[in-house]
Motif scaffolding. Structure first.
Motif, PDB file in Angstrom:
ATOM      1  N   ASP A 197      14.481   6.112   1.537  1.00 33.56           N
ATOM      2  CA  ASP A 197      13.570   5.994   2.682  1.00 33.56           C
ATOM      3  C   ASP A 197      12.177   6.542   2.415  1.00 33.56           C
ATOM      4  N   VAL A 198      11.972   7.235   1.301  1.00 35.81           N
ATOM      5  CA  VAL A 198      10.637   7.750   0.966  1.00 35.81           C
ATOM      6  C   VAL A 198      10.158   7.263  -0.408  1.00 35.81           C
ATOM      7  N   GLN A 199      10.807   6.239  -0.952  1.00 36.21           N
ATOM      8  CA  GLN A 199      10.360   5.689  -2.233  1.00 36.21           C
ATOM      9  C   GLN A 199       9.013   5.000  -2.070  1.00 36.21           C
ATOM     10  N   ALA A 200       8.281   4.868  -3.193  1.00 36.12           N
ATOM     11  CA  ALA A 200       6.972   4.204  -3.239  1.00 36.12           C
ATOM     12  C   ALA A 200       5.905   4.959  -2.455  1.00 36.12           C
ATOM     13  N   ARG A 201       6.031   6.283  -2.410  1.00 39.76           N
ATOM     14  CA  ARG A 201       5.019   7.122  -1.748  1.00 39.76           C
ATOM     15  C   ARG A 201       4.452   8.168  -2.695  1.00 39.76           C
ATOM     16  N   GLY A 202       4.700   8.017  -3.999  1.00 39.75           N
ATOM     17  CA  GLY A 202       4.123   8.937  -4.971  1.00 39.75           C
ATOM     18  C   GLY A 202       4.988  10.135  -5.309  1.00 39.75           C
ATOM     19  N   ILE A 203       6.169  10.240  -4.745  1.00 34.00           N
ATOM     20  CA  ILE A 203       7.032  11.408  -4.987  1.00 34.00           C
ATOM     21  C   ILE A 203       7.536  11.406  -6.429  1.00 34.00           C
ATOM     22  N   GLY A 204       7.951  10.256  -6.915  1.00 34.89           N
ATOM     23  CA  GLY A 204       8.397  10.170  -8.312  1.00 34.89           C
ATOM     24  C   GLY A 204       7.275  10.542  -9.273  1.00 34.89           C
ATOM     25  N   ARG A 205       6.066  10.100  -8.963  1.00 34.87           N
ATOM     26  CA  ARG A 205       4.918  10.424  -9.811  1.00 34.87           C
ATOM     27  C   ARG A 205       4.668  11.931  -9.814  1.00 34.87           C
ATOM     28  N   LEU A 206       4.785  12.580  -8.652  1.00 36.28           N
ATOM     29  CA  LEU A 206       4.606  14.039  -8.582  1.00 36.28           C
ATOM     30  C   LEU A 206       5.674  14.764  -9.405  1.00 36.28           C
TER      31      LEU A 206
ATOM     32  N   MET B 101       0.852  -1.190   0.000  1.00 37.21           N
ATOM     33  CA  MET B 101       0.000   0.000   0.000  1.00 37.21           C
ATOM     34  C   MET B 101       0.886   1.238   0.000  1.00 37.21           C
ATOM     35  N   GLU B 102       0.626   2.109  -0.951  1.00 40.82           N
ATOM     36  CA  GLU B 102       1.414   3.327  -1.055  1.00 40.82           C
ATOM     37  C   GLU B 102       0.910   4.364  -0.054  1.00 40.82           C
ATOM     38  N   ARG B 103       1.827   4.928   0.701  1.00 41.10           N
ATOM     39  CA  ARG B 103       1.456   6.027   1.587  1.00 41.10           C
ATOM     40  C   ARG B 103       1.886   7.312   0.904  1.00 41.10           C
ATOM     41  N   SER B 104       0.933   8.202   0.669  1.00 46.60           N
ATOM     42  CA  SER B 104       1.326   9.477   0.075  1.00 46.60           C
ATOM     43  C   SER B 104       1.874  10.360   1.188  1.00 46.60           C
ATOM     44  N   VAL B 105       2.538  11.405   0.785  1.00 46.33           N
ATOM     45  CA  VAL B 105       3.245  12.214   1.759  1.00 46.33           C
ATOM     46  C   VAL B 105       3.127  13.673   1.330  1.00 46.33           C
ATOM     47  N   GLU B 106       3.125  14.584   2.293  1.00 42.06           N
ATOM     48  CA  GLU B 106       3.064  16.010   1.963  1.00 42.06           C
ATOM     49  C   GLU B 106       4.390  16.423   1.345  1.00 42.06           C
ATOM     50  N   CYS B 107       4.334  16.747   0.095  1.00 43.13           N
ATOM     51  CA  CYS B 107       5.556  16.979  -0.662  1.00 43.13           C
ATOM     52  C   CYS B 107       5.334  18.149  -1.600  1.00 43.13           C
ATOM     53  N   THR B 108       6.314  19.028  -1.699  1.00 40.94           N
ATOM     54  CA  THR B 108       6.251  20.172  -2.594  1.00 40.94           C
ATOM     55  C   THR B 108       7.247  19.967  -3.734  1.00 40.94           C
ATOM     56  N   ILE B 109       6.826  20.264  -4.962  1.00 39.87           N
ATOM     57  CA  ILE B 109       7.731  20.202  -6.116  1.00 39.87           C
ATOM     58  C   ILE B 109       8.037  21.641  -6.515  1.00 39.87           C
ATOM     59  N   ARG B 110       9.316  21.950  -6.661  1.00 37.08           N
ATOM     60  CA  ARG B 110       9.707  23.298  -7.083  1.00 37.08           C
ATOM     61  C   ARG B 110      10.961  23.209  -7.936  1.00 37.08           C
ATOM     62  N   LEU B 111      11.276  24.337  -8.607  1.00 37.41           N
ATOM     63  CA  LEU B 111      12.524  24.403  -9.364  1.00 37.41           C
ATOM     64  C   LEU B 111      13.709  24.340  -8.411  1.00 37.41           C
ATOM     65  N   ALA B 112      14.739  23.643  -8.828  1.00 39.98           N
ATOM     66  CA  ALA B 112      15.957  23.551  -8.011  1.00 39.98           C
ATOM     67  C   ALA B 112      16.679  24.889  -8.008  1.00 39.98           C
ATOM     68  N   ARG B 113      17.321  25.179  -6.886  1.00 39.67           N
ATOM     69  CA  ARG B 113      18.166  26.370  -6.749  1.00 39.67           C
ATOM     70  C   ARG B 113      19.611  25.898  -6.621  1.00 39.67           C
ATOM     71  N   GLU B 114      20.531  26.796  -6.859  1.00 41.46           N
ATOM     72  CA  GLU B 114      21.944  26.419  -6.764  1.00 41.46           C
ATOM     73  C   GLU B 114      22.288  25.853  -5.395  1.00 41.46           C
ATOM     74  N   ASP B 115      21.666  26.392  -4.333  1.00 41.63           N
ATOM     75  CA  ASP B 115      22.010  25.899  -2.995  1.00 41.63           C
ATOM     76  C   ASP B 115      21.397  24.526  -2.694  1.00 41.63           C
ATOM     77  N   ASP B 116      20.647  23.947  -3.638  1.00 46.79           N
ATOM     78  CA  ASP B 116      20.130  22.578  -3.500  1.00 46.79           C
ATOM     79  C   ASP B 116      21.126  21.539  -4.017  1.00 46.79           C
ATOM     80  N   ALA B 117      22.204  21.960  -4.669  1.00 46.83           N
ATOM     81  CA  ALA B 117      23.084  21.022  -5.381  1.00 46.83           C
ATOM     82  C   ALA B 117      23.626  19.910  -4.485  1.00 46.83           C
ATOM     83  N   ALA B 118      24.084  20.242  -3.282  1.00 46.10           N
ATOM     84  CA  ALA B 118      24.646  19.213  -2.397  1.00 46.10           C
ATOM     85  C   ALA B 118      23.572  18.206  -1.985  1.00 46.10           C
ATOM     86  N   ALA B 119      22.368  18.693  -1.679  1.00 49.89           N
ATOM     87  CA  ALA B 119      21.282  17.805  -1.262  1.00 49.89           C
ATOM     88  C   ALA B 119      20.830  16.915  -2.419  1.00 49.89           C
TER      89      ALA B 119
END
Length: 157
Positions: A90-99, A1-19
């Motif tokens: 650790d958060v795979q199979a929760r709909g994040i890839g689909r979002l 069973m997939e558990r969805s999760v509160e997730c925001t999709i946004r454009l990447a910023r330069e300071d996201d590169a390490a993460a």
């Protein structure tokens, strides 16, 4: 069973590169390692250092998935090619890839791109198939197999 999760999709910023780099490397080592040799994982991983990701942010449309303040996934659009789709293990199979893929599709449609191509890892082939992508052919980089998959986008008119 997939558990969805509160997730925001946004454009990447330069300071996201390490993460972003950290998410990709963890996913490669923990998820893709079931389907690829250690040598392939290490070779692919070298392409996703913080510095390499920083360059990609400058040349592609890169999105991140964020839970709270943590980057948990990424996907990018390079012309009509979907690249670098990874979600933290650790958060795979929760709909994040689909979002992430929905955001890629919205962006492609807004740019009048008629179809998307993705060089899918063996690991991700079923994920893309569930999203309506069809395998076109296999591609090899040395002993690393990817499956070239395509999807015609719905005409919004």
């Amino acid at each position: 069973m997939e558990r969805s999760v509160e997730c925001t999709i946004r454009l990447a910023r330069e300071d996201d590169a390490a993460a972003i780099s950290a998410v990709i490397l963890r996913a490669l080592r923990e998820t893709n390692s079931k389907d690829y040799t250690d040598e392939i994982i290490e070779r692919v991983g070298r392409s996703f250092s913080r510095e390499a990701v920083l360059q990609l942010i400058g040349t592609r449309t890169v999105f991140v998935a964020v839970i709270g303040s943590r980057v948990v996934g990424t996907a990018s659009l390079d012309g009509s090619v979907v690249r670098t789709v990874f979600v933290a293990p650790d958060v795979q199979a929760r709909g994040i890839g689909r979002l992430l893929m929905a955001e890629i599709e919205r962006t492609a449609c807004a740019r009048n791109i008629p179809s998307l191509t993705v060089p899918a890892s063996v690991t991700a082939e079923t994920f893309y198939a569930r999203l309506g992508f069809n395998a076109v052919r296999d591609s090899y980089y040395g002993d690393e197999r990817t499956i070239i998959m395509e999807r015609v986008l719905d005409d919004p008119s």
